[in-house]
Write an enzyme that holds these catalytic residues in place. Structure first.
Site, PDB file in Angstrom:
ATOM      1  N   HIS A 254       2.500   3.279  -9.064  1.00  0.00           N
ATOM      2  CA  HIS A 254       2.448   1.841  -9.350  1.00  0.00           C
ATOM      3  C   HIS A 254       3.673   1.424 -10.174  1.00  0.00           C
ATOM      4  CE1 HIS A 254      -1.456   1.751  -7.610  1.00  0.00           C
ATOM      5  NE2 HIS A 254      -2.076   2.385  -8.575  1.00  0.00           N
TER       6      HIS A 254
ATOM      7  N   SER B 217      -7.078  -6.002  -5.970  1.00  0.00           N
ATOM      8  CA  SER B 217      -8.200  -6.602  -5.234  1.00  0.00           C
ATOM      9  C   SER B 217      -9.478  -6.551  -6.072  1.00  0.00           C
ATOM     10  CB  SER B 217      -8.426  -5.855  -3.918  1.00  0.00           C
ATOM     11  OG  SER B 217      -9.016  -4.600  -4.171  1.00  0.00           O
TER      12      SER B 217
ATOM     13  N   GLY C 154      -0.187   5.338  -4.460  1.00  0.00           N
ATOM     14  CA  GLY C 154      -0.866   6.576  -4.867  1.00  0.00           C
ATOM     15  C   GLY C 154      -0.335   7.776  -4.107  1.00  0.00           C
TER      16      GLY C 154
ATOM     17  N   ASP D  15       0.825  -1.211   0.000  1.00  0.00           N
ATOM     18  CA  ASP D  15       0.000   0.000   0.000  1.00  0.00           C
ATOM     19  C   ASP D  15       0.862   1.266   0.000  1.00  0.00           C
ATOM     20  OD1 ASP D  15      -2.326   1.442  -0.003  1.00  0.00           O
ATOM     21  OD2 ASP D  15      -2.658   1.271   2.155  1.00  0.00           O
ATOM     22  N   GLY D  16       0.316   2.301  -0.613  1.00  0.00           N
ATOM     23  CA  GLY D  16       0.966   3.615  -0.551  1.00  0.00           C
ATOM     24  C   GLY D  16       1.475   4.136  -1.883  1.00  0.00           C
TER      25      GLY D  16
ATOM     26  N   ARG E   2      -1.293   8.785 -10.194  1.00  0.00           N
ATOM     27  CA  ARG E   2      -1.217   7.594  -9.351  1.00  0.00           C
ATOM     28  C   ARG E   2      -0.426   6.458 -10.020  1.00  0.00           C
ATOM     29  NH1 ARG E   2      -4.384   7.006  -5.197  1.00  0.00           N
ATOM     30  NH2 ARG E   2      -4.466   4.776  -5.577  1.00  0.00           N
TER      31      ARG E   2
ATOM     32  N   ARG F   5      -5.247  -2.233   8.625  1.00  0.00           N
ATOM     33  CA  ARG F   5      -6.372  -3.115   8.284  1.00  0.00           C
ATOM     34  C   ARG F   5      -5.909  -4.189   7.304  1.00  0.00           C
ATOM     35  NH1 ARG F   5      -8.179   2.066   6.271  1.00  0.00           N
ATOM     36  NH2 ARG F   5      -7.472   2.310   4.136  1.00  0.00           N
TER      37      ARG F   5
ATOM     38  N   LEU G  59      11.235 -20.481  -4.517  1.00  0.00           N
ATOM     39  CA  LEU G  59      10.113 -19.679  -4.002  1.00  0.00           C
ATOM     40  C   LEU G  59       8.909 -19.725  -4.935  1.00  0.00           C
ATOM     41  CD1 LEU G  59       9.170 -17.361  -1.961  1.00  0.00           C
ATOM     42  CD2 LEU G  59       9.975 -15.782  -3.730  1.00  0.00           C
TER      43      LEU G  59
HETATM   44  C1  FPP Z   1      -2.069  -0.022  -3.283  1.00  0.00           C
HETATM   45  O1  FPP Z   1      -1.600   1.292  -3.287  1.00  0.00           O
HETATM   46  C2  FPP Z   1      -1.557  -0.733  -4.450  1.00  0.00           C
HETATM   47  C3  FPP Z   1      -2.306  -1.303  -5.405  1.00  0.00           C
HETATM   48  C4  FPP Z   1      -3.768  -1.262  -5.401  1.00  0.00           C
HETATM   49  C5  FPP Z   1      -1.711  -1.976  -6.548  1.00  0.00           C
HETATM   50  C6  FPP Z   1      -0.434  -2.658  -6.270  1.00  0.00           C
HETATM   51  C7  FPP Z   1       0.297  -2.749  -7.539  1.00  0.00           C
HETATM   52  C8  FPP Z   1       1.620  -2.872  -7.658  1.00  0.00           C
HETATM   53  C9  FPP Z   1       2.549  -3.032  -6.523  1.00  0.00           C
HETATM   54  C10 FPP Z   1       2.222  -2.846  -8.985  1.00  0.00           C
HETATM   55  C11 FPP Z   1       2.247  -4.182  -9.576  1.00  0.00           C
HETATM   56  C12 FPP Z   1       0.967  -4.372 -10.232  1.00  0.00           C
HETATM   57  C13 FPP Z   1       0.616  -5.432 -10.906  1.00  0.00           C
HETATM   58  C14 FPP Z   1      -0.761  -5.484 -11.469  1.00  0.00           C
HETATM   59  C15 FPP Z   1       1.546  -6.553 -11.073  1.00  0.00           C
HETATM   60  P1  FPP Z   1      -2.659   2.465  -3.422  1.00  0.00           P
HETATM   61  O2  FPP Z   1      -2.779   2.788  -4.863  1.00  0.00           O
HETATM   62  O3  FPP Z   1      -3.938   2.089  -2.750  1.00  0.00           O
HETATM   63  O4  FPP Z   1      -1.932   3.611  -2.633  1.00  0.00           O
HETATM   64  P2  FPP Z   1      -2.609   4.798  -1.789  1.00  0.00           P
HETATM   65  O5  FPP Z   1      -3.221   4.143  -0.577  1.00  0.00           O
HETATM   66  O6  FPP Z   1      -1.435   5.645  -1.446  1.00  0.00           O
HETATM   67  O7  FPP Z   1      -3.598   5.474  -2.681  1.00  0.00           O
END
Ligand code: FPP
Length: 252
Positions: free
Chosen positions: A38, A66, A24, A21-22, A34, A195, A132
């Site tokens: 990623h 998700s 964005g 997470d994080g 955003r 969470r 792994l």
């Molecule tokens: C949560 O951060 C992250 C995600 C919903 C996507 C995770 C994706 C990657 C790590 C890149 C790899 C992706 C794929 C499909 C292989 P957030 O966007 O919710 O961050 P925020 O809470 O700061 O908004």
């Protein structure tokens, strides 16, 4: 800063799960869109995978997308699906080098065909690797998984293959998307939120949780080692008393 040497190699978690997470907020802090976050998350995925493989973890499950993430703006969803292609193209050689096997859990029927084709190719190419197992949770949520399991159990009950009194924790397991994996020993969540976000709810009944304020794109190998060292400081009791666990450890 923790290094590989700080980790007790005799007590490495078999299965680590990560909520990444994080991304964005990381991008926003840099006045970027955003998807920029990623894109920069990939190096963190790369390092966590290598660190897990080097330590001898057997399973690493990462929450890449998700069920609820389908509700994000179309531009972000499309960007993530494109990023999936880039990720498997760029990471497959490293997975081959590190003997990593790629698998997925989730409703991949919702993934666009082009992305799914690349993903399936990487799964096939890495399928014989014996190190792994890297599990991408894609279009996954626990409630989806539990609903699917219930559908399977009811269908088998209608065929007379299972009766209500045969439904136990053990007989539920084969109906779960994670049927081939042990429960996670450790959950790492970055981004400062406390969470579990519909991730492996059934499986994490006795998982140790490690929360970090760090934003995922900044996560590096020493941060993974730090989480493992914290895990190794915990006593896992699985409902027993501390004295019982200590006595068991002395016997083994
Ligand atoms: C949560 O951060 C992250 C995600 C919903 C996507 C995770 C994706 C990657 C790590 C890149 C790899 C992706 C794929 C499909 C292989 P957030 O966007 O919710 O961050 P925020 O809470 O700061 O908004």
């Amino acid at each position: 800063m923790k290094t590989l040497q700080d980790v007790d190699k005799t007590r490495v978690p078999r299965h680590v799960a990560i909520i990444m997470d994080g991304n964005g907020r990381w991008a926003k802090a840099k006045l970027q869109r955003r998807i920029y976050g990623h894109q920069h998350a990939m190096q963190a995925v790369h390092e966590a995978t290598e660190a897990a493989a080097e330590l001898g973890c057997e399973y690493l499950t990462v929450y890449a997308f998700s069920t609820e993430n389908w509700n994000r703006p179309q531009e972000e969803v499309e960007g993530l699906m494109e990023l999936l292609i880039k990720a498997v193209i760029e990471e497959t050689p490293t997975m081959m080098k590190n003997n990593v096997r790629l698998e997925t859990i989730g409703d991949t029927s919702r993934i666009p065909k082009r992305s799914l084709d690349y993903l399936n190719r990487a799964i096939e190419e890495t399928s014989k690797n014996t190190g792994l197992c890297m599990i991408l949770a894609l279009s996954y949520s626990s409630r989806w998984e539990i609903a699917e399991a219930l559908k399977g159990i009811i269908a088998d009950a209608q065929k007379g293959l299972i009766t209500p009194d045969q439904v136990t924790e053990e007989t539920i397991r084969p109906y779960l998307a994670t049927r081939n994996y042990p429960d996670p020993d450790l959950l790492i969540r970055t981004g400062g939120e406390l969470r579990t976000s519909n991730f492996l709810q059934w499986q994490m009944a006795y998982t140790e949780f490690y929360f970090s304020d760090m934003l995922w794109p900044d996560f590096r190998k020493p941060d993974f080692y730090e989480a493992i060292c914290e895990y190794q400081r915990r006593q896992r009791r699985f409902g027993k008393t501390g004295d019982q666990v200590e006595a068991e450890n002395q016997q083994s």
